[in-house]
Write an enzyme that holds these catalytic residues in place. Sequence first.
Site, PDB file in Angstrom:
ATOM      1  N   VAL A 137      59.434  50.407   3.091  1.00 48.77           N
ATOM      2  CA  VAL A 137      58.115  50.806   3.597  1.00 48.77           C
ATOM      3  C   VAL A 137      58.100  52.283   3.988  1.00 48.77           C
ATOM      4  CG1 VAL A 137      57.455  48.491   4.362  1.00 48.77           C
ATOM      5  CG2 VAL A 137      58.727  49.980   5.924  1.00 48.77           C
ATOM      6  N   GLY A 138      58.897  53.079   3.300  1.00 54.91           N
ATOM      7  CA  GLY A 138      58.912  54.512   3.555  1.00 54.91           C
ATOM      8  C   GLY A 138      60.157  54.949   4.313  1.00 54.91           C
TER       9      GLY A 138
ATOM     10  N   GLY B  35      76.807  67.110  13.874  1.00 55.59           N
ATOM     11  CA  GLY B  35      76.485  68.397  14.497  1.00 55.59           C
ATOM     12  C   GLY B  35      75.380  68.257  15.530  1.00 55.59           C
TER      13      GLY B  35
ATOM     14  N   GLY C 164      56.041  50.737  -3.013  1.00 53.31           N
ATOM     15  CA  GLY C 164      56.180  52.168  -3.290  1.00 53.31           C
ATOM     16  C   GLY C 164      57.288  52.395  -4.299  1.00 53.31           C
ATOM     17  N   VAL C 165      57.871  53.582  -4.239  1.00 57.89           N
ATOM     18  CA  VAL C 165      58.846  53.976  -5.265  1.00 57.89           C
ATOM     19  C   VAL C 165      60.081  53.086  -5.243  1.00 57.89           C
ATOM     20  CG1 VAL C 165      59.911  55.990  -6.305  1.00 57.89           C
ATOM     21  CG2 VAL C 165      58.048  56.307  -4.715  1.00 57.89           C
TER      22      VAL C 165
ATOM     23  N   GLY D  24      56.545  46.358   0.516  1.00 60.34           N
ATOM     24  CA  GLY D  24      56.221  47.744   0.135  1.00 60.34           C
ATOM     25  C   GLY D  24      56.350  47.951  -1.363  1.00 60.34           C
TER      26      GLY D  24
ATOM     27  N   HIS E  60      57.903  67.306 -34.424  1.00 62.02           N
ATOM     28  CA  HIS E  60      57.387  65.997 -34.808  1.00 62.02           C
ATOM     29  C   HIS E  60      58.380  65.357 -35.771  1.00 62.02           C
ATOM     30  CE1 HIS E  60      54.597  62.931 -36.263  1.00 62.02           C
ATOM     31  NE2 HIS E  60      54.995  63.259 -37.477  1.00 62.02           N
TER      32      HIS E  60
HETATM   33  P1  FAD Z   1      69.655  63.623   2.760  1.00 62.46           P
HETATM   34  O1  FAD Z   1      70.007  63.417   1.347  1.00 62.46           O
HETATM   35  O2  FAD Z   1      69.175  62.458   3.547  1.00 62.46           O
HETATM   36  O3  FAD Z   1      70.927  64.259   3.452  1.00 62.46           O
HETATM   37  C1  FAD Z   1      70.984  64.527   4.813  1.00 62.46           C
HETATM   38  C2  FAD Z   1      72.429  64.548   5.247  1.00 62.46           C
HETATM   39  O4  FAD Z   1      72.507  65.017   6.584  1.00 62.46           O
HETATM   40  C3  FAD Z   1      73.096  63.180   5.236  1.00 62.46           C
HETATM   41  O5  FAD Z   1      74.264  63.252   4.467  1.00 62.46           O
HETATM   42  C4  FAD Z   1      73.398  62.893   6.701  1.00 62.46           C
HETATM   43  O6  FAD Z   1      74.630  62.208   6.890  1.00 62.46           O
HETATM   44  C5  FAD Z   1      73.512  64.293   7.258  1.00 62.46           C
HETATM   45  N1  FAD Z   1      73.235  64.382   8.690  1.00 62.46           N
HETATM   46  C6  FAD Z   1      72.137  63.983   9.364  1.00 62.46           C
HETATM   47  N2  FAD Z   1      72.218  64.316  10.660  1.00 62.46           N
HETATM   48  C7  FAD Z   1      73.403  64.950  10.812  1.00 62.46           C
HETATM   49  C8  FAD Z   1      74.059  65.551  11.911  1.00 62.46           C
HETATM   50  N3  FAD Z   1      73.476  65.599  13.115  1.00 62.46           N
HETATM   51  N4  FAD Z   1      75.280  66.090  11.715  1.00 62.46           N
HETATM   52  C9  FAD Z   1      75.876  66.060  10.491  1.00 62.46           C
HETATM   53  N5  FAD Z   1      75.292  65.528   9.413  1.00 62.46           N
HETATM   54  C10 FAD Z   1      74.069  64.990   9.572  1.00 62.46           C
HETATM   55  N6  FAD Z   1      64.512  61.575  -4.884  1.00 62.46           N
HETATM   56  C11 FAD Z   1      64.337  62.075  -6.126  1.00 62.46           C
HETATM   57  O7  FAD Z   1      63.959  63.238  -6.258  1.00 62.46           O
HETATM   58  N7  FAD Z   1      64.583  61.330  -7.233  1.00 62.46           N
HETATM   59  C12 FAD Z   1      65.010  60.048  -7.162  1.00 62.46           C
HETATM   60  O8  FAD Z   1      65.224  59.398  -8.186  1.00 62.46           O
HETATM   61  C13 FAD Z   1      65.192  59.477  -5.871  1.00 62.46           C
HETATM   62  N8  FAD Z   1      65.619  58.205  -5.734  1.00 62.46           N
HETATM   63  C14 FAD Z   1      65.813  57.703  -4.482  1.00 62.46           C
HETATM   64  C15 FAD Z   1      66.228  56.377  -4.384  1.00 62.46           C
HETATM   65  C16 FAD Z   1      66.423  55.818  -3.140  1.00 62.46           C
HETATM   66  C17 FAD Z   1      66.873  54.376  -3.046  1.00 62.46           C
HETATM   67  C18 FAD Z   1      66.231  56.608  -1.965  1.00 62.46           C
HETATM   68  C19 FAD Z   1      66.483  56.031  -0.609  1.00 62.46           C
HETATM   69  C20 FAD Z   1      65.823  57.911  -2.063  1.00 62.46           C
HETATM   70  C21 FAD Z   1      65.593  58.478  -3.329  1.00 62.46           C
HETATM   71  N9  FAD Z   1      65.138  59.783  -3.484  1.00 62.46           N
HETATM   72  C22 FAD Z   1      64.936  60.301  -4.732  1.00 62.46           C
HETATM   73  C23 FAD Z   1      64.882  60.653  -2.324  1.00 62.46           C
HETATM   74  C24 FAD Z   1      66.068  61.604  -2.074  1.00 62.46           C
HETATM   75  O9  FAD Z   1      67.244  60.837  -1.905  1.00 62.46           O
HETATM   76  C25 FAD Z   1      65.809  62.445  -0.839  1.00 62.46           C
HETATM   77  O10 FAD Z   1      64.575  63.109  -0.974  1.00 62.46           O
HETATM   78  C26 FAD Z   1      66.906  63.484  -0.682  1.00 62.46           C
HETATM   79  O11 FAD Z   1      68.159  62.867  -0.507  1.00 62.46           O
HETATM   80  C27 FAD Z   1      66.613  64.383   0.525  1.00 62.46           C
HETATM   81  O12 FAD Z   1      67.627  65.329   0.650  1.00 62.46           O
HETATM   82  P2  FAD Z   1      68.017  65.961   2.061  1.00 62.46           P
HETATM   83  O13 FAD Z   1      69.132  66.899   1.770  1.00 62.46           O
HETATM   84  O14 FAD Z   1      66.818  66.465   2.735  1.00 62.46           O
HETATM   85  O15 FAD Z   1      68.530  64.732   2.939  1.00 62.46           O
HETATM   86  P1  NAD Z   2      56.969  54.751  -0.284  1.00 59.77           P
HETATM   87  O1  NAD Z   2      56.259  55.605   0.680  1.00 59.77           O
HETATM   88  O2  NAD Z   2      57.074  55.186  -1.692  1.00 59.77           O
HETATM   89  O3  NAD Z   2      56.307  53.306  -0.315  1.00 59.77           O
HETATM   90  C1  NAD Z   2      56.183  52.511   0.830  1.00 59.77           C
HETATM   91  C2  NAD Z   2      55.154  51.441   0.559  1.00 59.77           C
HETATM   92  O4  NAD Z   2      55.227  50.493   1.605  1.00 59.77           O
HETATM   93  C3  NAD Z   2      53.720  51.978   0.534  1.00 59.77           C
HETATM   94  O5  NAD Z   2      53.042  51.505  -0.590  1.00 59.77           O
HETATM   95  C4  NAD Z   2      53.137  51.467   1.832  1.00 59.77           C
HETATM   96  O6  NAD Z   2      51.734  51.236   1.775  1.00 59.77           O
HETATM   97  C5  NAD Z   2      53.907  50.160   1.999  1.00 59.77           C
HETATM   98  N1  NAD Z   2      53.967  49.668   3.373  1.00 59.77           N
HETATM   99  C6  NAD Z   2      54.142  50.373   4.502  1.00 59.77           C
HETATM  100  N2  NAD Z   2      54.171  49.558   5.572  1.00 59.77           N
HETATM  101  C7  NAD Z   2      54.015  48.298   5.105  1.00 59.77           C
HETATM  102  C8  NAD Z   2      53.974  47.014   5.704  1.00 59.77           C
HETATM  103  N3  NAD Z   2      54.096  46.847   7.010  1.00 59.77           N
HETATM  104  N4  NAD Z   2      53.806  45.933   4.910  1.00 59.77           N
HETATM  105  C9  NAD Z   2      53.694  46.080   3.561  1.00 59.77           C
HETATM  106  N5  NAD Z   2      53.720  47.269   2.941  1.00 59.77           N
HETATM  107  C10 NAD Z   2      53.897  48.368   3.701  1.00 59.77           C
HETATM  108  O7  NAD Z   2      58.406  54.488   0.380  1.00 59.77           O
HETATM  109  P2  NAD Z   2      59.752  53.868  -0.218  1.00 59.77           P
HETATM  110  O8  NAD Z   2      59.500  53.099  -1.453  1.00 59.77           O
HETATM  111  O9  NAD Z   2      60.429  53.231   0.933  1.00 59.77           O
HETATM  112  O10 NAD Z   2      60.543  55.175  -0.607  1.00 59.77           O
HETATM  113  C11 NAD Z   2      60.788  56.176   0.368  1.00 59.77           C
HETATM  114  C12 NAD Z   2      60.760  57.524  -0.250  1.00 59.77           C
HETATM  115  O11 NAD Z   2      61.979  57.757  -0.958  1.00 59.77           O
HETATM  116  C13 NAD Z   2      59.673  57.734  -1.281  1.00 59.77           C
HETATM  117  O12 NAD Z   2      58.455  58.090  -0.697  1.00 59.77           O
HETATM  118  C14 NAD Z   2      60.219  58.863  -2.083  1.00 59.77           C
HETATM  119  O13 NAD Z   2      59.915  60.055  -1.438  1.00 59.77           O
HETATM  120  C15 NAD Z   2      61.715  58.613  -2.040  1.00 59.77           C
HETATM  121  N6  NAD Z   2      62.142  57.990  -3.301  1.00 59.77           N
HETATM  122  C16 NAD Z   2      61.922  58.663  -4.459  1.00 59.77           C
HETATM  123  C17 NAD Z   2      62.284  58.098  -5.658  1.00 59.77           C
HETATM  124  C18 NAD Z   2      62.024  58.853  -6.915  1.00 59.77           C
HETATM  125  O14 NAD Z   2      61.752  60.036  -6.834  1.00 59.77           O
HETATM  126  N7  NAD Z   2      62.112  58.220  -8.086  1.00 59.77           N
HETATM  127  C19 NAD Z   2      62.853  56.836  -5.690  1.00 59.77           C
HETATM  128  C20 NAD Z   2      63.036  56.163  -4.501  1.00 59.77           C
HETATM  129  C21 NAD Z   2      62.681  56.754  -3.307  1.00 59.77           C
END
Ligand code: FAD
Ligand code: NAD
Length: 464
Positions: free
Chosen positions: A290-291, A122, A198-199, A196, A464
């Site tokens: 790394v985010g 879109g 992070g999570v 990184g 409990h």
């Molecule tokens: P998204 O899920 O990114 O969805 C956006 C959608 O928009 C996509 O399907 C994309 O194709 C579509 N889109 C983009 N631009 C366009 C366009 N121009 N036209 C049409 N479609 C488009 N969060 C948790 O709470 N718990 C977890 O355990 C967790 N685990 C995660 C593990 C990993 C490995 C990752 C990467 C993320 C995780 N997250 C988790 C984070 C979570 O996935 C995101 O916060 C969440 O998906 C965000 O939802 P959203 O709807 O904003 O975006």
């Molecule tokens: P993050 O922000 O959790 O962690 C990124 C880490 O990379 C940080 O500790 C940061 O200091 C480090 N970093 C950044 N630049 C660097 C560099 N040049 N060299 C070395 N370290 C560097 O990001 P992520 O792990 O990529 O996850 C992205 C996001 O996805 C999360 O912030 C979270 O919002 C979402 N997520 C959520 C879950 C969950 O809810 N369980 C699971 C996975 C992902």
Amino acid sequence: MSQQFDVLVIGAGPGGYIAAIRAAQLGFKVACIERWRNPKGDRVLGGTCLNVGCIPSKALLASSEHFESVQSHLGVHGISVKSASIDVSKMLGRKDQIVGKMTKGIEYLFKKNKITWLKGHGKFVGRQADRFAVDVFENGPEDGDAKDRVEASKVIIATGSKARHLAGIQVDQEYICDNEGALQFETVPKRLGIIGSGVIGLELGSVWRRLGAEVTILEALPDFLAAADQAVAKEAWKLFTKQGLSIQLGAKVDSVAIEGKGKAKQVVMHYSDPKGEAKTLEVDRLIVSVGRQPLTEGLGLESVGIETDQRGFIPVDAHCATSVEGIYAIGDVVRGPMLAHKAEDEGVMVAEIMAGQKPHIDYQCIPWVIYTSPEIAWVGRTEQELQKEGRAFKTGQFPFAANGRALGMDAADGFVKMICDKDTDEILGVHIVAAAASDLIAEAALAMEFKASAEDVAWVCHPH
Ligand code: FAD
Ligand code: NAD
């Protein structure tokens, strides 16, 4: 002739699909544009969360936890298992099946709620009187001609985020991966590098470590889990390093290259430690975690007068309204934690606002969970944040080592820490590192939503 809708949602991740469903339930004529294709090339709903995020990672976390349990944690119960092996392709197949079931489930909900799914990309093309016009392209604006034009008086942008990559490090999703490739390794890498801690680094690092990989994480910051309460971060550090995760804090990655040929191919990383000493790390696979960064490419925001902020996010107010009346933005593409349940809450809120209701989100009550073992979960503020705010508070902490059920379950690592206002006793933050932290945190979030004091929670009879 353009197709006309009341509400148009761009993106069908947890923000967008929930917004679309809630808007349809409230009586709007709704369309949702989504372009995602799965590895087979089929169009799918569900966004990052269902396809390459929360759901697949949780499936692999569960499989790998069972494997580690059989290998290392059953002996203490008197159970011996002669040999355990892991069939990685079966494990990946199970994950893909769950993803398929979930994405089909969203498709079913769209049909049930009479939501039109416009398959493609879109892009805003402007405004015609009180309606916004959006073109739908098969793949993207580079196609040339749009295949459809739609108009709606209200638009919800829910385009989510994508993995942030580092300059000079080419992600090929085979040797050097982001979350997408890291969920698809066909064999367990012997040596896995992660940039990184992070999570994603901790969750996916745990998956592959449990299956036998030797995992080294390079983290740029000098502190571990800087966003978490430092008592929790300290405990988690102790437990994760004991499990065998090797984490180098304060690391500066200088270069990453794929070297060698055929079976000898490996990723060679040069980095410096906090003392500035040059180090080399050779691994079979590398995950760059790394985010994530907000995704607004090719969205045509300029045509409706929306500008992103310096970090690429769409600026919104507390109710997710953008600077343009009628256009809202939710989820990862706006400020706040990048979490699926945060995106979902915003989706519901925006749909209800459009219907004239007055919903509200208390962002302090959004819980965080890191699904490692033990899990880490928190809601509200950390002790360090409150110190900075200069707020008077008191804390209470209880270890699971003193809890009979935890001992019975052989899950005695970790603690619960509660932080309350010094005078009113209102709960300001709850921080848990424990096997069932993800379940326990829900009670803390509920208590905080209702502005409970610690005493209120203590009055509730707990089983409990
Ligand atoms: P998204 O899920 O990114 O969805 C956006 C959608 O928009 C996509 O399907 C994309 O194709 C579509 N889109 C983009 N631009 C366009 C366009 N121009 N036209 C049409 N479609 C488009 N969060 C948790 O709470 N718990 C977890 O355990 C967790 N685990 C995660 C593990 C990993 C490995 C990752 C990467 C993320 C995780 N997250 C988790 C984070 C979570 O996935 C995101 O916060 C969440 O998906 C965000 O939802 P959203 O709807 O904003 O975006
Ligand atoms: P993050 O922000 O959790 O962690 C990124 C880490 O990379 C940080 O500790 C940061 O200091 C480090 N970093 C950044 N630049 C660097 C560099 N040049 N060299 C070395 N370290 C560097 O990001 P992520 O792990 O990529 O996850 C992205 C996001 O996805 C999360 O912030 C979270 O919002 C979402 N997520 C959520 C879950 C969950 O809810 N369980 C699971 C996975 C992902």
